[in-house]
Design a protein around this motif. Sequence first.
Motif, PDB file in Angstrom:
ATOM      1  N   ILE A  53     -22.251  29.953 -37.413  1.00 36.72           N
ATOM      2  CA  ILE A  53     -22.669  28.686 -36.806  1.00 36.72           C
ATOM      3  C   ILE A  53     -22.785  28.890 -35.296  1.00 36.72           C
ATOM      4  N   GLN A  54     -23.680  28.122 -34.692  1.00 37.01           N
ATOM      5  CA  GLN A  54     -23.778  28.095 -33.230  1.00 37.01           C
ATOM      6  C   GLN A  54     -23.055  26.861 -32.705  1.00 37.01           C
ATOM      7  N   TYR A  55     -22.513  26.979 -31.521  1.00 32.04           N
ATOM      8  CA  TYR A  55     -21.827  25.846 -30.905  1.00 32.04           C
ATOM      9  C   TYR A  55     -22.064  25.834 -29.409  1.00 32.04           C
ATOM     10  N   VAL A  56     -21.791  24.681 -28.809  1.00 35.07           N
ATOM     11  CA  VAL A  56     -21.456  24.591 -27.397  1.00 35.07           C
ATOM     12  C   VAL A  56     -20.079  23.950 -27.355  1.00 35.07           C
ATOM     13  N   GLY A  57     -19.400  24.053 -26.231  1.00 32.33           N
ATOM     14  CA  GLY A  57     -18.014  23.616 -26.170  1.00 32.33           C
ATOM     15  C   GLY A  57     -17.784  22.212 -26.689  1.00 32.33           C
ATOM     16  N   GLU A  58     -18.708  21.292 -26.352  1.00 29.98           N
ATOM     17  CA  GLU A  58     -18.538  19.905 -26.770  1.00 29.98           C
ATOM     18  C   GLU A  58     -18.528  19.777 -28.293  1.00 29.98           C
ATOM     19  N   ILE A  59     -19.352  20.557 -28.963  1.00 29.25           N
ATOM     20  CA  ILE A  59     -19.430  20.475 -30.416  1.00 29.25           C
ATOM     21  C   ILE A  59     -18.078  20.797 -31.054  1.00 29.25           C
TER      22      ILE A  59
END
Length: 670
Positions: A341-347
């Motif tokens: 999965i891809q994320y950014v910190g907020e996710i």
Amino acid sequence: MTGSTVEFVLVRTWKVILRVLSVPVVLIARLLTVCCGGWFEQLDRKHRIKDDWYIIPFFFSAVFKYVWSVYRGKFQFWYMFERHVARNGNQPCISYPRPLAKKGEFELETYSYRETYDIVLRLSHLLYNEYDVREGQTVALDYTNKPMFIFMWFALWNIGAVPSFLNYNAIGAPLVHSIKIANVKSVFIDPQAAGPVKETEQAIRKELPDVKLHFLTEEKVNNIIMNAESPQFLQDPKKRSPPYATDFQPACLIYTSGTTGLPKSAIMSWRKAVIGCTLFGWVLRIKNDSTVFTAMPLYHSTAALLGVCAVFSQGGCVAISNKFSASSFWKQACMTRSTHIQYVGEICRYLLHTPVSKFESQHCVKVAYGNGLRADIWQEFRERFGIEVIGEFYASTEAPFATTTFQRGDFGIGACRSYGTIINTVLSLQQTIIRVEPDDETTVYRNKKGLCEVAPPGEPGEMLMKIFMPKKPEATFQGYLGNNKATKSKVLRDVFRKGDAWYRSGDLLKSDEHGLWYFIDRMGDTFRWKSENVSAAEVEDQIMVFANYMMSAVAVVGIKVPNHEGRAGLAVLELAPQFRNLRGDVKFLNDMLESLKKSLPKYALPTFVKFVDEIEHTDNHKIKKKCYKDQVLPHGAGGDEILYWLKDSREYRPLTNSDWLEIMSGASKL
């Protein structure tokens, strides 16, 4: 000896070399362990030899293949895609949980490599013959996340056009500027994203009368491209890959807010799209049986390059969510049987705040990769959702290189670059962190010789990446299309010796004694909020446009908010003396809000506002922003300040203690 014979000999020779180099790392490690006892294991713990050896042989192989493709004039990503169609035609290529009318329900669509290829060729025929798309043109896509985005993108690559990925939230002047700066000939618009374009249509037609706006009906297009009887179009390779093409020319254009406010069109070169993404995919262990799930917008480089291109480079499948939803994230990951999965910190933080779901324990995800995962929730995120590996990386849209990690266990939590001694030694010639002035982080420190110095471990400094041909920087760093000033501002010269050149990241990082690197913060007036770069200068300009005669000065900074990623915007307002009666006037603030909504994206709207009698300035009349960046919430250091906050993106209201408790508990979202 003919050219084909030379090619055959070179390829065969290289394959023999690779067979020797590609002896399984585990086998080598076991042999060394047997022969050398615990000595090799101790050496590996210190220098991470096995991790480095996983990367090094593949690096040489990938670089050799890429150099050969450049020599042959077929370095575009299209040819890599065609090879996977030939080898893995029946393998899944795109997976899409299409949202249904009932909230939280989806219908899974899956397209194999062969099906995707055929659809792209049919769409190419439609674009070429009915919409006059030709090689060399720049064509903008204003699309939400769906398979059609990728179909359009690769159809343009087949034709030889350059796709320009518009932010579908852009409206007004930023949208007009995005189309204009890239010299766009046509814009293809998704019905789901048509609202902002229609609101700006009059301005586009007035300023750019030659630009064609195509509001496509998805059902009509699908009836054509999903029909096996529809004609196909495969571009002549001589037109798709003309002899004068270079691998540092644009593969696509992706917009970044940068530091000037209006979007800048960052050039994503073929070199970055092909070799960079191939290496990235390998480091993150993406294989031809992997499925990478992303809810990131495809118009961003994170999902486009480090998602789609990295996955396709390995023959894997990309699973795309129409938009991020914390409540259905793991359900979609389960439906698509995603391994990554891809994320950014907020996710990550949003997901941690959701109620426990059965899907979070039923997924197949082993690797989560992205940027902005804070160290304080790193292990909690991994343990709750059963994630074995975190692949935190550092990259920016325009940066020529990226850093990566493949973090397991407890070592290296929070790092955005983690390699062994061998790779670190090599990378020290290409990536570095230099010291900055203690009182002004935007200014690099120079010694008595006028040269920069490497920041010692633990000291934050600016990250730089080497430009190997200083007299021809565009070969390494392509910069921004049509914005020479912004491009030059990202190049720092005379760093370690006279005449050298380095790319400036504009970000503060620090290293540790193990050679790991950690992201600290963005430098200067640009700050990051909701995974987007916010230009303080642009927000200030738009506030002054609304109230220039009522405002003496305005300062916008990013401030830290507990339990939130990035920095939220704080607008500090100094009213002109004759308008001091408006201080604390909520109607005035909400009138300003309505004006800002017309010119700024939602993430750039100031989250907090406060009024001051006088904004502090330096002796040379520059605003002292540093003193506002440490704003104490909710009522200032003395506990007597009145701040206003943006509730539900709809209105400003005084920030009360009860409001603050709701924000801290997550009941109210910023």
